[in-house]
Design a protein around this motif. Structure first.
Motif, short mmCIF file in Angstrom:
data_model
loop_
_atom_site.label_atom_id
_atom_site.label_comp_id
_atom_site.label_asym_id
_atom_site.label_seq_id
_atom_site.Cartn_x
_atom_site.Cartn_y
_atom_site.Cartn_z
N VAL A 191 0.85 -1.19 0.00
CA VAL A 191 0.00 0.00 0.00
C VAL A 191 0.89 1.24 0.00
O VAL A 191 1.65 1.47 0.94
CB VAL A 191 -0.95 0.01 1.21
N ASN A 192 0.80 2.01 -1.08
CA ASN A 192 1.57 3.25 -1.20
C ASN A 192 0.75 4.43 -0.68
O ASN A 192 -0.46 4.51 -0.92
CB ASN A 192 1.96 3.49 -2.66
N PRO A 193 1.39 5.35 0.03
CA PRO A 193 0.64 6.48 0.59
C PRO A 193 0.18 7.45 -0.49
O PRO A 193 0.81 7.56 -1.56
CB PRO A 193 1.64 7.13 1.54
N LEU A 194 -0.90 8.16 -0.23
CA LEU A 194 -1.35 9.21 -1.12
C LEU A 194 -0.41 10.41 -0.99
O LEU A 194 0.12 10.69 0.10
CB LEU A 194 -2.78 9.63 -0.78
N PRO A 195 -0.17 11.12 -2.08
CA PRO A 195 0.68 12.32 -1.97
C PRO A 195 -0.01 13.39 -1.11
O PRO A 195 -1.23 13.54 -1.15
CB PRO A 195 0.83 12.77 -3.42
N VAL A 196 0.79 14.10 -0.35
CA VAL A 196 0.28 15.21 0.47
C VAL A 196 0.52 16.50 -0.32
O VAL A 196 1.66 16.96 -0.45
CB VAL A 196 0.96 15.27 1.83
N LEU A 197 -0.54 17.07 -0.88
CA LEU A 197 -0.42 18.23 -1.77
C LEU A 197 -0.61 19.54 -1.01
O LEU A 197 -1.36 19.63 -0.04
CB LEU A 197 -1.48 18.14 -2.88
N THR A 198 0.09 20.55 -1.52
CA THR A 198 -0.16 21.93 -1.07
C THR A 198 -0.45 22.78 -2.30
O THR A 198 0.10 22.54 -3.39
CB THR A 198 1.05 22.49 -0.31
N ALA A 199 -1.34 23.74 -2.15
CA ALA A 199 -1.71 24.63 -3.27
C ALA A 199 -1.74 26.07 -2.78
O ALA A 199 -2.17 26.35 -1.65
CB ALA A 199 -3.06 24.22 -3.84
#
Length: 252
Positions: A191-199
């Protein structure tokens, strides 16, 4: 005496002083001396029966690595082969279908033999696979078992295939059964983690006709909506106050 006559009640064969009765038999010997006088003597030859052995194997079929108990009745002492195992019962662990022979000796010293068959059942060769082998959190992977007739998964499922959605890297075990024998196999789902995005928007407020630059980070590819604008940075000129949503993908 000078002559003898042997009279048997049940004589199978007769040579001088030799008899081979099949059952206990009484024999009468008449002896005559040189003067013609006759004397008789009765004696019995006891024939002890050959022991009739009755053999059992419990269970009569075994899986690889399992034991069965061999038992015999009908005699006083026993020896089993292969293995030269004495007594009864005896425990064996066959590695192939085997005919076991018991030799039994009665209290009178007579010997009988009998056989019993133990059927060897090989364990199934069970395999487990996952498709895909790596997922993102929230996605599904399908586990598949093969090599047996029925399956039982560590998830509790009893079907050939099962869908899983783990929240972290997990190892699943399947137990496959065929002809009553079992084997297990394991498979891992990463299970690969979801990317943590910033905008961010610079500036975050514009006049009509003005332009703002949207910037994103935390992934390797990006899409901005509305507008389906691709890239980490995108220039926008909204005509009204607008919320932009950034979708980003990681290396996985």
């Amino acid at each position: 005496a000078s002559s003898y006559t042997l009279v048997g009640t049940s004589i199978i064969s007769l040579s001088p002083d030799i008899v081979n009765p099949t059952t206990s038999t009484a024999y009468t010997m008449n002896a005559t001396n040189a003067f013609g006088c006759v004397s008789s003597k009765v004696f019995t030859v006891i024939v002890n029966p050959t022991p009739t052995l009755i053999l059992t194997a419990s269970p009569s079929s075994v899986c690889a690595g399992f034991t069965t108990q061999l038992s015999a009745t009908g005699a006083s002492t026993y020896t089993w082969s292969p293995g030269s195992l004495p007594g009864t019962p005896v425990t064996v662990t066959p590695s192939a279908t085997t005919v076991y022979t018991a030799t039994g000796t009665s209290s009178a010293g007579c010997i009988g033999t009998s056989t019993v068959l133990v059927t060897y059942v090989p364990n199934p060769t069970v395999t487990a696979s996952a498709s895909p082998t790596a997922i993102c959190i929230g996605a599904l992977a399908t586990l598949t078992g093969s090599g047996a007739t029925t399956y039982s998964w560590s998830t509790g499922a009893t079907s050939t295939t099962v869908a899983v959605s783990p929240t972290n890297t997990s190892v699943y075990t399947v137990t496959g059964t065929a002809l009553g024998c079992k084997s297990t196999a394991t498979v891992q789902v990463v299970v690969n983690p979801l990317p943590v995005l910033t905008a961010s928007a610079s500036p975050s407020a514009v006049c009509p006709g003005g332009t703002s630059t949207l910037s994103g980070s935390g992934g390797i590819s990006y899409t901005w909506n509305p507008g389906a604008l691709s890239g980490a940075n995108a220039a926008v000129s909204p005509s009204t106050t607008t919320i932009y949503t950034l979708s980003g993908s990681s290396a996985f």
